[in-house]
Scaffold this motif. Sequence first.
Motif, PDB file in Angstrom:
ATOM      1  N   LYS A   1       3.482   1.567  -1.797  1.00  7.98           N
ATOM      2  CA  LYS A   1       4.158   1.578  -3.098  1.00  7.98           C
ATOM      3  C   LYS A   1       5.639   1.213  -2.962  1.00  7.98           C
ATOM      4  O   LYS A   1       6.519   1.814  -3.609  1.00  7.98           O
ATOM      5  CB  LYS A   1       4.043   2.956  -3.771  1.00  7.98           C
TER       6      LYS A   1
ATOM      7  N   SER B   1      -1.463  -6.365  -7.850  1.00  9.34           N
ATOM      8  CA  SER B   1      -0.773  -6.352  -6.557  1.00  9.34           C
ATOM      9  C   SER B   1      -1.778  -6.260  -5.404  1.00  9.34           C
ATOM     10  O   SER B   1      -1.514  -6.743  -4.297  1.00  9.34           O
ATOM     11  CB  SER B   1       0.207  -5.176  -6.487  1.00  9.34           C
ATOM     12  N   ILE B   2      -2.923  -5.651  -5.676  1.00 13.09           N
ATOM     13  CA  ILE B   2      -3.959  -5.555  -4.644  1.00 13.09           C
ATOM     14  C   ILE B   2      -4.501  -6.939  -4.279  1.00 13.09           C
ATOM     15  O   ILE B   2      -4.931  -7.182  -3.152  1.00 13.09           O
ATOM     16  CB  ILE B   2      -5.108  -4.632  -5.123  1.00 13.09           C
TER      17      ILE B   2
ATOM     18  N   ASN C   1      -1.783  -4.387 -12.218  1.00 19.96           N
ATOM     19  CA  ASN C   1      -2.988  -4.059 -11.450  1.00 19.96           C
ATOM     20  C   ASN C   1      -3.404  -5.170 -10.475  1.00 19.96           C
ATOM     21  O   ASN C   1      -4.482  -5.102  -9.886  1.00 19.96           O
ATOM     22  CB  ASN C   1      -4.155  -3.795 -12.407  1.00 19.96           C
TER      23      ASN C   1
ATOM     24  N   PHE D   1       0.819  -1.217   0.000  1.00 21.91           N
ATOM     25  CA  PHE D   1       0.000   0.000   0.000  1.00 21.91           C
ATOM     26  C   PHE D   1       0.853   1.267   0.000  1.00 21.91           C
ATOM     27  O   PHE D   1       0.389   2.327  -0.416  1.00 21.91           O
ATOM     28  CB  PHE D   1      -0.930  -0.002   1.216  1.00 21.91           C
TER      29      PHE D   1
ATOM     30  N   GLU E   1       5.249  -4.167  -3.868  1.00 21.79           N
ATOM     31  CA  GLU E   1       4.260  -3.952  -4.925  1.00 21.79           C
ATOM     32  C   GLU E   1       4.850  -4.290  -6.282  1.00 21.79           C
ATOM     33  O   GLU E   1       4.211  -4.965  -7.107  1.00 21.79           O
ATOM     34  CB  GLU E   1       3.774  -2.511  -4.902  1.00 21.79           C
TER      35      GLU E   1
ATOM     36  N   ALA F   1      -2.214  -8.389  -1.726  1.00 22.18           N
ATOM     37  CA  ALA F   1      -2.485  -7.771  -0.427  1.00 22.18           C
ATOM     38  C   ALA F   1      -3.751  -8.353   0.193  1.00 22.18           C
ATOM     39  O   ALA F   1      -3.801  -8.593   1.406  1.00 22.18           O
ATOM     40  CB  ALA F   1      -2.626  -6.253  -0.592  1.00 22.18           C
ATOM     41  N   ALA F   2      -4.766  -8.593  -0.632  1.00 21.29           N
ATOM     42  CA  ALA F   2      -6.018  -9.147  -0.114  1.00 21.29           C
ATOM     43  C   ALA F   2      -5.810 -10.558   0.436  1.00 21.29           C
ATOM     44  O   ALA F   2      -6.348 -10.923   1.490  1.00 21.29           O
ATOM     45  CB  ALA F   2      -7.076  -9.153  -1.215  1.00 21.29           C
TER      46      ALA F   2
END
Length: 199
Positions: free
Chosen positions: A33, A50-51, A48, A31, A37, A54-55
């Motif tokens: 950066k 990388s989220i 797009n 988050f 990431e 994290a999830a």
Amino acid sequence: NYPYFNRVLWSISAFLLVHISVMLGLVLDIFLKGTSERRSDAWMGDANLSILVAAVNLFFIAFDGVALSLIIQLLVFHVGLQRKGLTTYQFILDDNQKKREARKVAEERKAKRTVAIGLAKRDGNKTLAMRLQAGAYCTLCDPLPKDDVVAEQQRVRQDLSLENADTAAATTSNGDVEVVNGGDASEGLNGNGESARFG
């Protein structure tokens, strides 16, 4: 076995703490950066996604948190038993004994309440009958005497102790009978044709 068991629980707790810390650091770096990431984007092959990494890490952080809370609860429970000098089996026996006492006291109070309601209705005291009926659900407005609860618990505890003593005595008595029967079964005839007991 408590020292070894507690060490296992402490080791599992330490592992979960380290795992949570590492994944939390990765999520924060994503988050913020950071390099995590860029590495996750390169690993997923899309800038797009990388989220998504994290999830997944957040999911495992929550899962490890629940597991850690359960492990700590189990550890605290067994440390308490160790301080009291009880084994898990002894705790289960004591807990079952307390449940039996509470159930028996509740049954006796229910019987007393039924008798009191019947007497109130017979005397035409509908208000008292309604209060007694409501007292089964509201302890604050229960007109049934509460001073008898402790005495009932003590009496029930004595009754259960007597029942356990009778059971133990019966078991011992049965064991003696088996020994006697076993001894009788060893009787036979000796060389002179006379009855003899072997052993």
